[in-house]
Design a protein around this motif. Sequence first.
Motif, PDB file in Angstrom:
ATOM      1  N   VAL A 147       0.706  -1.034   0.149  1.00  0.00           N
ATOM      2  CA  VAL A 147       0.345  -0.109  -0.068  1.00  0.00           C
ATOM      3  C   VAL A 147       0.812   1.453  -0.542  1.00  0.00           C
ATOM      4  N   VAL A 148       0.455   2.415  -1.094  1.00  0.00           N
ATOM      5  CA  VAL A 148       1.317   3.053  -1.096  1.00  0.00           C
ATOM      6  C   VAL A 148       0.886   4.737  -1.685  1.00  0.00           C
ATOM      7  N   LEU A 149       1.691   5.519  -0.228  1.00  0.00           N
ATOM      8  CA  LEU A 149       0.863   6.419  -0.470  1.00  0.00           C
ATOM      9  C   LEU A 149       1.900   8.183  -1.932  1.00  0.00           C
ATOM     10  N   VAL A 150       0.817   7.728  -3.075  1.00  0.00           N
ATOM     11  CA  VAL A 150       1.861   8.326  -4.012  1.00  0.00           C
ATOM     12  C   VAL A 150       1.709  10.105  -3.412  1.00  0.00           C
ATOM     13  N   ASP A 151       2.517  11.215  -3.502  1.00  0.00           N
ATOM     14  CA  ASP A 151       2.766  12.817  -3.500  1.00  0.00           C
ATOM     15  C   ASP A 151       3.693  13.161  -4.657  1.00  0.00           C
ATOM     16  N   THR A 152       3.197  14.061  -4.936  1.00  0.00           N
ATOM     17  CA  THR A 152       3.697  15.282  -6.223  1.00  0.00           C
ATOM     18  C   THR A 152       3.884  16.165  -5.811  1.00  0.00           C
ATOM     19  N   ASN A 153       3.128  16.440  -4.746  1.00  0.00           N
ATOM     20  CA  ASN A 153       3.334  17.484  -4.503  1.00  0.00           C
ATOM     21  C   ASN A 153       4.236  17.757  -3.449  1.00  0.00           C
TER      22      ASN A 153
END
Length: 140
Positions: free
Chosen positions: A120-126
């Motif tokens: 389970v992965v949190l993806v954050d480009t901000n």
Amino acid sequence: MADNFHTLTFQITTGSHEVALDITDRCTAFLAEHAAGRDGLLNVFVPHATAGIAILETGAGSDDDLLATLRELIPADDRWRHRHGSAGHGRDHVLPGLVAPHATLPVISGQLALGVWQSVVLVDTNGDNPRRTVRLSYLG
């Protein structure tokens, strides 16, 4: 609230660069406390307009490949109508259209029923908002 529903939120710092952070251990710990050998569903939700939740392999390059693909599909340049924040920040608001801000996962006998290589992965480009909230909710 029914005793078969449990929820909590936790804060996580993602930093000033795009990331794909494995949060499987947080999910597993939550289930150890609340699922107690039962079957049910775990919902993982990030209440932000610029982050998402993905199920993928980590550590073997897939997480980096996901970020590279997102850079190609939604580059941080001046094409975006959404213009507040750092240059190219509008792309961050498009991210949840590609990487949903939630995932609902099966829980069997108190354990996440993930595939061998899934996390389970949190993806954050901000990079403008390094502090994120994640909500875990178990129904079972």
